[in-house]
Design a protein around this motif. Structure first.
Motif, PDB file in Angstrom:
ATOM      1  N   THR A 151       7.904  -8.766   5.228  1.00  0.00           N
ATOM      2  CA  THR A 151       8.104  -7.805   4.142  1.00  0.00           C
ATOM      3  C   THR A 151       6.828  -7.072   3.747  1.00  0.00           C
ATOM      4  O   THR A 151       6.793  -6.394   2.735  1.00  0.00           O
ATOM      5  N   HIS A 152       5.776  -7.233   4.543  1.00  0.00           N
ATOM      6  CA  HIS A 152       4.547  -6.506   4.217  1.00  0.00           C
ATOM      7  C   HIS A 152       4.269  -5.428   5.251  1.00  0.00           C
ATOM      8  O   HIS A 152       4.267  -5.698   6.449  1.00  0.00           O
ATOM      9  N   GLY A 153       4.035  -4.230   4.768  1.00  0.00           N
ATOM     10  CA  GLY A 153       3.707  -3.122   5.656  1.00  0.00           C
ATOM     11  C   GLY A 153       2.393  -3.390   6.378  1.00  0.00           C
ATOM     12  O   GLY A 153       1.522  -4.072   5.853  1.00  0.00           O
ATOM     13  N   ARG A 154       2.286  -2.886   7.606  1.00  0.00           N
ATOM     14  CA  ARG A 154       1.076  -3.123   8.389  1.00  0.00           C
ATOM     15  C   ARG A 154       0.420  -1.812   8.807  1.00  0.00           C
ATOM     16  O   ARG A 154       1.105  -0.871   9.176  1.00  0.00           O
ATOM     17  N   PHE A 186       0.852  -1.180   0.000  1.00  0.00           N
ATOM     18  CA  PHE A 186       0.000   0.000   0.000  1.00  0.00           C
ATOM     19  C   PHE A 186       0.895   1.239   0.000  1.00  0.00           C
ATOM     20  O   PHE A 186       1.977   1.233   0.578  1.00  0.00           O
ATOM     21  N   MET A 187       0.421   2.283  -0.646  1.00  0.00           N
ATOM     22  CA  MET A 187       1.214   3.506  -0.769  1.00  0.00           C
ATOM     23  C   MET A 187       1.754   3.988   0.575  1.00  0.00           C
ATOM     24  O   MET A 187       2.915   4.380   0.690  1.00  0.00           O
ATOM     25  N   GLU A 215      -6.337  -4.724  15.372  1.00  0.00           N
ATOM     26  CA  GLU A 215      -6.411  -5.322  14.047  1.00  0.00           C
ATOM     27  C   GLU A 215      -5.217  -4.883  13.214  1.00  0.00           C
ATOM     28  O   GLU A 215      -4.726  -3.774  13.361  1.00  0.00           O
ATOM     29  N   VAL A 216      -4.783  -5.782  12.341  1.00  0.00           N
ATOM     30  CA  VAL A 216      -3.645  -5.478  11.488  1.00  0.00           C
ATOM     31  C   VAL A 216      -4.057  -5.676  10.039  1.00  0.00           C
ATOM     32  O   VAL A 216      -4.570  -6.728   9.668  1.00  0.00           O
ATOM     33  N   LYS A 217      -3.838  -4.639   9.238  1.00  0.00           N
ATOM     34  CA  LYS A 217      -4.165  -4.753   7.821  1.00  0.00           C
ATOM     35  C   LYS A 217      -2.881  -4.890   7.011  1.00  0.00           C
ATOM     36  O   LYS A 217      -1.947  -4.103   7.166  1.00  0.00           O
ATOM     37  N   THR A 218      -2.820  -5.915   6.173  1.00  0.00           N
ATOM     38  CA  THR A 218      -1.685  -6.072   5.266  1.00  0.00           C
ATOM     39  C   THR A 218      -2.193  -6.320   3.860  1.00  0.00           C
ATOM     40  O   THR A 218      -3.351  -6.705   3.663  1.00  0.00           O
ATOM     41  N   LEU A 219      -1.289  -6.125   2.909  1.00  0.00           N
ATOM     42  CA  LEU A 219      -1.642  -6.358   1.506  1.00  0.00           C
ATOM     43  C   LEU A 219      -1.964  -7.831   1.274  1.00  0.00           C
ATOM     44  O   LEU A 219      -2.887  -8.174   0.551  1.00  0.00           O
ATOM     45  N   SER A 220      -1.199  -8.726   1.901  1.00  0.00           N
ATOM     46  CA  SER A 220      -1.371 -10.149   1.606  1.00  0.00           C
ATOM     47  C   SER A 220      -2.552 -10.770   2.346  1.00  0.00           C
ATOM     48  O   SER A 220      -3.204 -11.672   1.837  1.00  0.00           O
ATOM     49  N   ALA A 272       8.215  -4.160   9.228  1.00  0.00           N
ATOM     50  CA  ALA A 272       8.487  -4.933   8.018  1.00  0.00           C
ATOM     51  C   ALA A 272       9.552  -4.245   7.172  1.00  0.00           C
ATOM     52  O   ALA A 272       9.759  -3.033   7.282  1.00  0.00           O
ATOM     53  N   GLN A 273      10.209  -5.027   6.367  1.00  0.00           N
ATOM     54  CA  GLN A 273      11.100  -4.452   5.364  1.00  0.00           C
ATOM     55  C   GLN A 273      10.348  -4.439   4.044  1.00  0.00           C
ATOM     56  O   GLN A 273      10.295  -5.431   3.324  1.00  0.00           O
ATOM     57  N   VAL A 274       9.756  -3.298   3.752  1.00  0.00           N
ATOM     58  CA  VAL A 274       8.816  -3.209   2.634  1.00  0.00           C
ATOM     59  C   VAL A 274       9.525  -3.248   1.282  1.00  0.00           C
ATOM     60  O   VAL A 274       9.065  -3.872   0.339  1.00  0.00           O
TER      61      VAL A 274
END
Lengths: 209, 145
Positions: B107-110, A149-150, B122-127, B65-67
């Motif tokens: 590796t996914h931003g949260r 996400f951006m 709650e945690v939102k990630t891309l995956s 994370a290491q984005v």
């Protein structure tokens, strides 16, 4: 830091605007050659601001984005970054390697290295032309790529800027294809405070670090 | 890295977003909340001022994370996320706090959401989309990972 920002008036910012325009014009030519079609990069806005809150301030939160981060070094150091919304990045991949990753979580080494190469080329194009204009030595260091996400990508830039005092200024740009809509993306150039002073000095503008 | 703290006895909640492990010794600290070593003690003090007690506090942390995971350099200084995680845990441990749930690294931003008064984190990630991490109010960890 705030005192430093106060020194950046209309004259200083428009000088940076001009330099960025020329540098990014050069970068756009590199990208056009690579893609085999015309890409325009424009600089609608140069703003002097404290970096550190890019992630919180972005209007593009929640948009899946491909980002290439390109630190540069030399007389002027800083970070450049390119951002393509997922669809635009997919189009880039299609054009360059004839295939695109299935989804944002399925990036393989090939796709990653292609995008990093795009970043390399654009960054070098920008730096070369700025270096030529100002007689300053600048060189690109190896880029890194991420898909997220951006706001997550920008959070990394915020941290980088904070760590390295690269907190002086952002040059926001938009890129698009020849027909005005084909390729969407954004570029940020974040020089260090010290680097920006050198850049302005090379143009005959005096500011104190 | 998001740090969410809840004291059910006093019903006081607190949260900060840590960007870096430690404040720079040679620079003035403009925002104490940005650094683990200044932010966490400041948050605890603010919560205590409102009547919270460290003894009852429950903590959830997420992030680090290491984005930008694809890079040619191998070694890099982008791995600040890992150091943030270590620094946050060190500060929490030093304060004697219990970490009920953590979701760090990778590796996914949260994006972390902390809801009061139930203490839902709650945690939102891309995956994974939005996933429940824990309920700080009833001491409950996420049942299904």
């Amino acid at each position: 830091m705030a005192e430093f920002l106060d020194q950046l008036g209309e004259i200083e910012l428009s000088a940076v605007h001009e330099i960025a325009n020329i540098g990014l014009g050069n970068a756009a030519t590199s990208l056009s050659t690579l893609l085999g079609r015309t890409v325009h990069i424009e600089v609608p806005q140069v703003s002097a601001r404290l970096v550190g809150a890019l992630a919180h301030e972005t209007l593009e939160a929640g948009i899946v984005t491909v980002g290439v981060l390109m630190p540069f070094d030399g007389d002027v150091e800083g970070t450049m970054a390119f951002f393509f919304p997922w669809e635009a990045a997919a189009e880039l991949w299609e054009t360059l390697i004839g295939a695109k990753p299935e989804g944002p979580c399925d990036i393989d080494e090939m796709a990653a290295s292609v995008m990093i190469e795009v970043g390399n080329m654009v960054c070098s194009g920008f730096l070369n032309s700025v270096a030529e204009l100002t007689n300053l030595g600048m060189y690109a260091t190896p880029p890194a790529m991420g898909v997220d996400f951006m706001e997550s990508l920008l959070a990394t830039l915020d941290v980088e800027a904070e760590l390295n005092m690269r907190v002086a200024l952002t040059i926001n740009t938009r890129l698009h294809g020849a027909d005005g809509s084909a390729l969407e993306g954004m570029c940020l150039v974040i020089p260090s405070q010290e680097g920006l002073v050198k850049l302005l000095q090379s143009l005959g503008l005096e500011v104190a670090a | 890295m998001g740090v969410a703290i809840y004291d059910p006895k006093s019903d006081v909640s607190g949260m900060i977003h840590v960007m870096l492990p430690a404040a720079f010794p040679d620079r003035p600290v403009d925002q104490i909340g940005k650094f683990a070593d200044t932010g966490i003690p400041a948050l605890l003090m603010a919560m205590e001022k409102m009547g919270a007690n460290k003894r009852y506090m429950r903590v959830a942390i997420a992030g680090g994370a290491q984005v930008f995971k694809f890079n040619n350099t191998g070694a890099n200084n982008l791995d600040i996320g890992r150091r943030n995680g270590e620094a946050v845990i060190e500060q929490l441990t030093k304060a004697g706090l219990r970490i009920l749930a953590k979701d760090i690294g990778g590796t996914h931003g949260r994006t972390v959401t902390f809801t009061v008064p139930d203490g839902k984190v709650e945690v939102k990630t891309l995956s994974q989309g939005v996933a429940e991490l824990c309920y700080l109010a009833d001491n409950r960890e996420r049942s299904a990972a």
